[in-house]
Design a protein around this motif. Structure first.
Motif: not given
Length: 147
Positions: A6-20, A49-61
């Motif tokens: 369930d890619l939705s569940e993974i993305a939602q869980r990671l999104g909630e973690l990164y929200a903090d 995969l999702i974590t790496n993309l989010l990490d890059n965004a948070f690092k460079f934005v």
């Protein structure tokens, strides 16, 4: 070795973690995740995969910037930001081993994150692309196209 994930569940869980993290770093994080997007996969690899993309965004934005994590059926996963983006002359190389596009003040990173993302995508019969945008960077992960 691929099983329904369930890619939705993974993305939602990671999104909630990164929200903090977003709150702590002064970023805005927008989640636009369609439910019940299930694909054959390996949960840990897709999480990376999702974590790496989010990490890059948070690092460079820079502080005050916005990052969007979106998922829709297809699947189509998008990580978009309104940061400085990737210089045009470096866009072709961002998926190569040890490539480091743009400049981060701390100068950290080995240049392997996007290479790993591409390998994970390929393992799942997906392709990752850097999409042209007027501002920032936009990465999409979609099913492989056959030619």
């Amino acid at each position: 070795g691929l099983v329904p994930v369930d890619l939705s569940e993974i993305a939602q869980r990671l999104g909630e973690l990164y929200a903090d993290s977003a709150e702590e770093t002064g970023h805005a994080l927008i989640l636009d995740i369609e439910p019940d997007v299930v694909i054959p996969g390996e949960e840990m690899a897709l999480t990376r995969l999702i974590t790496n993309l989010l990490d890059n965004a948070f690092k460079f934005v820079p502080k005050g910037g916005t990052i969007t994590l979106a998922l829709e059926a297809g699947p189509r996963l998008t990580v978009r930001d309104d940061g400085p983006g990737i210089p045009e002359g470096q866009r072709e190389q961002v998926f190569e081993k040890f490539s480091r596009a743009g400049q981060h003040p701390e100068g950290n990173g080995a240049g392997l994150g996007l290479t790993l993302c591409r390998a994970i995508a390929q393992r799942h019969h997906l392709e990752i692309a850097l999409v042209d945008t007027p501002q920032g960077a936009c990465f999409t992960v979609t099913p492989e196209t056959t030619t």
